[in-house]
Design an enzyme around this catalytic site. Sequence first.
Site, PDB file in Angstrom:
ATOM      1  N   LYS A 288       0.847  -1.191   0.000  1.00 33.22           N
ATOM      2  CA  LYS A 288       0.000   0.000   0.000  1.00 33.22           C
ATOM      3  C   LYS A 288       0.885   1.245   0.000  1.00 33.22           C
ATOM      4  O   LYS A 288       1.976   1.242   0.559  1.00 33.22           O
ATOM      5  CB  LYS A 288      -0.918   0.005   1.238  1.00 33.22           C
ATOM      6  N   ASP A 289       0.372   2.305  -0.607  1.00 33.05           N
ATOM      7  CA  ASP A 289       1.162   3.504  -0.821  1.00 33.05           C
ATOM      8  C   ASP A 289       1.399   4.259   0.482  1.00 33.05           C
ATOM      9  O   ASP A 289       0.781   3.996   1.509  1.00 33.05           O
ATOM     10  CB  ASP A 289       0.445   4.399  -1.837  1.00 33.05           C
TER      11      ASP A 289
END
Length: 681
Positions: A288-289
């Site tokens: 996930k960013d």
Amino acid sequence: METVEMNSVSLKRPHSEDDVTNADEIKRQKISEKSETGNDSGQSVETVTGQPDKSLLEDTKNEIIPNEESEEQEDEELEDSDEDGDPESFADMMKHGLTESDVGITKFVSSHKGFSGILKERYSDFVVHEIGKDGRVSHLDDFSVPVDDEDPSEETFTVLSDEDKQRLEELQLLKNKETSVAIEVIEDTKEKRTVIHQAVKSLFPGLETKTEDRDGKKYIIAYHAAGKKALAKVRTATDPRKHSWPKSRGSYCHFVLYKENKDTMDAINVLSKFLRVKPNIFSYMGTKDKRAITVQEIAVLSWNPIFFLTEHSEQLQRRLTTVFAHLITAQRLAHLNKCLMNFKLGNFSYKNHPLKLGELQGNHFTVVLRNITGTDDQIEQAMHSLREIGFINYYGMQRFGTTAVPTYQIGRAILQNNWNEVMDLILKPRPGAEKGYLVKCREEWAKTKDPAAALKKLPVKRCVEGQLLRGLLKYGMKNIISAFGIIPRNNRLMYIHSYQSYVWNNMVSKRIEEYGLRAVPGDLTLKGATAVHIEEEDVDNYTIHDVVMPLPGFDVIYPKHKIGEAYKEMLVADNLDINNMRHKIRDYSLSGAYRKIIIRPQNVNWEVVAYDDPRIPLFTTDLDKLEGKPLPVLPTDGKFRALKMEFSLPPSTYATMAIREVLKMDTSIKNQTQLNTTWLR
């Protein structure tokens, strides 16, 4: 349904100073001229830009968050958008960055008029919840741990000093010649000695302890239970080593990771350091960013018994990796919540399996677009279109990097087997936003072509540039292929995947321009995992949501209409043969894949809210709920308006492309930065 082409009045596409970029533009124009038709509605949409308050601009570099999994990690590693500085200077540097049209993103599927809004003014305006393979959305809603009688006490985790832990680990892993470690008992009570005994045995399995009197002081002596010969004995289920894991408990501890403004690998590296283990014992379904609040499931190998240890020489023993039991319990993990910054762990359970990359169903997004300018009717039209029609499944801007040398250009040079070009594109000076030490490194390279001299300018040598320079230093300038091979495989493949994405974006724009939003004979659709052509007699059985298009490769088929020819023309313009996508280096042979051209989000909901203070959150997070924080009180008639959106997307789709369809704004960092700079003035 009609398609419209983006015509942003706020930012015209400039001619890059890079000759390669100019060549790309000429090639696209030639292909466009060959297959120009009038099926597009021709409607252009102006982007309405508002004038928000200066305090709204918490971060002028609005990053792009894709719903990519393995691809997302690739994008992050290639992105060099961490420059500091005031917004205006950053905007000046970003003049050489990419816009959406540079990478083939030019079409919309809806007909509403676009409006402006600020995407990710605060990282907390973008929340991602992972959807597991069972369809369950991950939430952090429980800090409790499954406890049994064998779990150590809370004091176990704090009674040993960092120095004691270092010495015990070296003893456990036979990293020195010491046969024991002595720990002085400062506060000599039976209870304190008991806790130290428990701490050593639970945190460093394989070690035994005893109490000794030395010079009137009490010491806990840690040692290997029966020497190295006993450790070398092969253990079986009927003859386990002491400290074995409870039989009823799975070997993996699963937990929910809640993190703020931190990417997945950073969080795992922090956990690894606290637990004194290697990061590779953690597994997950997708990365996930960073610039967001994200919630996802993680698994860690909790128990790994010792099956063997060589009885050979001390020197050989130190060279071999010795696998010891970690005993990473839910209790140990939960204890870390007291010292973790920007992330929390919870929802613990024990299972018999790790997690595998890509086995998730997707992600659920909660997004706030602040200071929107659209009318209520515009917003309703935009959101209804997103729910009913969807958006074009473009690869988002993060896929292509942010500097004046897009990653797809390097990928194209690799496929062309043009290794001097690969080296030049990675190392040559480039205009735009970059870290200062990279600028100095590139200048040194341009001046001397000396890998050693350029490498000295890099304080961080793990970047792609540093790795390539080390390779050139090792293998020489005449063996660029081997030098490039020093770069980790995933990083090298990023480039050719970026080129595939660049081709796909351009071709899907051309497909929608040519045939609109309906299935036509010659399109491709999937029957199971196999692509087949849609025939004339069956075309009424399909909609645009069934149509897929190929990423170029040796194991795909192409549409049987004009777009099939457009693929060939685009690759010919790039000196590539679409019928020969195998590379002499196997890693760079492209098999290809298929990707839906339109994605219709699920679970779409929205609400327009008013607010006065840009610093307050507009919804509660999982952590807020656990900590009992109340819902934010919002005015009924505030100075600003925000659009709160929720939707679910499958893997490998970019959330910002859905938001782009709603706003009809260029989502590139270049355009967003220049808009924000205009607002600042």
